[in-house]
Scaffold this motif. Sequence first.
Motif, short mmCIF file in Angstrom:
data_model
loop_
_atom_site.label_atom_id
_atom_site.label_comp_id
_atom_site.label_asym_id
_atom_site.label_seq_id
_atom_site.Cartn_x
_atom_site.Cartn_y
_atom_site.Cartn_z
N SER A 21 10.42 9.77 -10.41
CA SER A 21 9.23 10.77 -10.18
C SER A 21 8.30 10.85 -11.65
O SER A 21 7.52 10.78 -11.35
N GLN A 22 8.84 9.76 -12.48
CA GLN A 22 8.04 10.18 -13.95
C GLN A 22 7.44 8.15 -14.53
O GLN A 22 8.20 7.23 -13.53
N ALA A 23 6.30 8.73 -14.59
CA ALA A 23 6.06 7.08 -14.94
C ALA A 23 7.06 6.26 -16.08
O ALA A 23 7.28 7.04 -16.59
N PRO A 24 7.65 4.75 -15.80
CA PRO A 24 8.98 4.35 -16.70
C PRO A 24 7.83 3.82 -17.83
O PRO A 24 7.34 3.89 -18.14
N ALA A 25 8.97 3.82 -18.79
CA ALA A 25 8.86 3.96 -20.36
C ALA A 25 8.42 1.89 -20.68
O ALA A 25 7.51 1.44 -21.13
N SER A 26 9.36 1.25 -19.21
CA SER A 26 9.43 -0.23 -19.65
C SER A 26 8.72 -0.75 -18.61
O SER A 26 8.43 -0.53 -16.64
N GLY A 53 0.48 -1.44 0.33
CA GLY A 53 0.31 0.28 0.19
C GLY A 53 0.76 1.40 0.21
O GLY A 53 0.48 2.39 0.90
N VAL A 54 2.17 1.24 -0.63
CA VAL A 54 2.96 2.50 -0.54
C VAL A 54 3.93 2.62 -2.56
O VAL A 54 2.98 2.48 -3.65
N ALA A 55 4.13 3.57 -2.29
CA ALA A 55 4.41 4.48 -3.51
C ALA A 55 5.95 3.76 -4.10
O ALA A 55 6.35 4.25 -2.69
N ILE A 56 6.37 4.00 -4.81
CA ILE A 56 8.31 3.74 -4.99
C ILE A 56 8.60 4.27 -5.80
O ILE A 56 7.95 4.70 -7.00
N ASP A 57 9.35 5.14 -5.70
CA ASP A 57 10.33 6.23 -6.60
C ASP A 57 12.04 5.47 -7.15
O ASP A 57 12.42 5.37 -6.15
N LEU A 58 12.30 5.12 -8.17
CA LEU A 58 13.41 4.76 -8.59
C LEU A 58 14.36 5.44 -8.88
O LEU A 58 14.13 6.71 -9.62
N ASP A 59 15.85 5.83 -8.09
CA ASP A 59 16.12 6.39 -8.52
C ASP A 59 17.50 6.81 -9.68
O ASP A 59 18.12 5.44 -9.63
N PRO A 60 17.04 6.97 -11.30
CA PRO A 60 18.04 6.83 -12.21
C PRO A 60 18.93 6.99 -12.56
O PRO A 60 20.27 6.11 -12.95
N GLU A 61 20.31 7.75 -11.42
CA GLU A 61 21.27 7.73 -11.23
C GLU A 61 21.96 6.28 -10.44
O GLU A 61 22.80 6.69 -10.84
N ALA A 62 21.08 5.84 -9.49
CA ALA A 62 21.43 4.78 -8.38
C ALA A 62 21.38 3.87 -9.70
O ALA A 62 21.67 2.49 -9.51
N LEU A 63 20.90 4.00 -10.90
CA LEU A 63 20.07 3.08 -11.88
C LEU A 63 21.08 2.35 -12.76
O LEU A 63 21.71 1.63 -13.22
N ARG A 64 21.90 3.74 -13.33
CA ARG A 64 23.35 4.02 -14.04
C ARG A 64 23.48 2.95 -13.95
O ARG A 64 24.07 2.47 -15.58
N ARG A 83 1.99 2.65 -7.04
CA ARG A 83 2.83 2.48 -7.93
C ARG A 83 4.09 2.40 -7.96
O ARG A 83 4.80 2.40 -6.69
N VAL A 84 5.17 3.04 -9.25
CA VAL A 84 6.21 2.63 -9.06
C VAL A 84 6.51 3.92 -10.41
O VAL A 84 5.69 3.83 -11.50
N THR A 85 7.02 4.58 -9.86
CA THR A 85 7.71 5.49 -10.88
C THR A 85 9.50 5.70 -10.76
O THR A 85 10.15 5.00 -10.23
N TYR A 86 10.15 6.31 -11.95
CA TYR A 86 11.37 6.30 -12.40
C TYR A 86 11.58 7.66 -12.61
O TYR A 86 11.45 8.26 -13.50
#
Length: 330
Positions: free
Chosen positions: A317-322, A245-256, A312-315
């Motif tokens: 703070s945006q909706a991920p394409a994949s 019951g939470v939201a998750i935001d993935l960090d682009p810099e951490a995933l690079r 939801r999951v964001t990347y």
Amino acid sequence: MPLTVGDLSESELLKRIFPRLPWAATTLVGPGDDAAVVAAPDGRTVLSIDTLVQDKDFRLTRPNGFLTTGYDVGWKSAAQNLSDINAMGGRATAMVVSLTLPPRTPVEWVESLADGLAAACEHLGAEGCGVVGGDLGGGTEVIVTAAVTGTLSGRAPVLRSGAKAGDVVALAGTVGRAAAGLDLLETVEDLETIREDELVLIGIQCRPEPPLGAGPAAAEAGATAMLDVSDGLVRDARRIAEASGVAIDLDPEALRPFAAPLLEAAQLLQADPLSWVLGGGEDHGLLATFGRTVTLPNGFTAIGSVLAGTPRVTYGSQAPASSGWDHFAH
């Protein structure tokens, strides 16, 4: 002509398979009776099951001529099942394996499958886990189903439903490499032309290396939620978000940095390496959430945050394409 499954009786084939398989330390009654008996010192048993189906989960022969060995299929079957036990914070203790085999299947291929199962258990660090039984049957395609039991060693299981706003999202193992390897196998016409780094990606697709041991370490450190990344980072992170019951935001810099080993393959295939990182799952990395004050166990990298809000999951703070893999949508 090579010896095939159709040339042997069931008992003759079993005599060729069982000596190749590892023995489980918890075995009380092993192969030979109607069912196995294994010890459960913890008093609880963790149980998981997975199936690999020819032409759905693997191809015996790719269009470019690449041959999938029995060793590859055996390794992959063991790895994906061991990873599920790991994701609960447990350690695998025993395995039963069901094989459906066309009569034309070479016996050597089946023996190689048994060797792959055994090698994966040893190489990946599933000490004490072995095959205690299973089933053989005939069919029109190769199907491998493995069920694995595990122990929690006195700890509580780590579920998908415990993530809380303010937690850190962390990953152990890798993501994207197996997906890149699959695209190479399906796209490149002559594999002899590709580079060594790209062959490594194909190797991970055929023989994934989940970070066994990271699950129990995460549980010991106080992980609040955890799962095996089998269908893609975004899709599996969403499973935690929805269960908790939470939201998750993935960090682009951490995933690079996870995309860096994929750059050569991406250039060759004119692909976006981040699509593999976000959508590829067969590396069987381990995704977990931890309280912000917790020191992450060795092998884990912080890759995002847990937020309050609609699941939801964001990347960034945006909706991920994949979105990842769906077995019935694909």
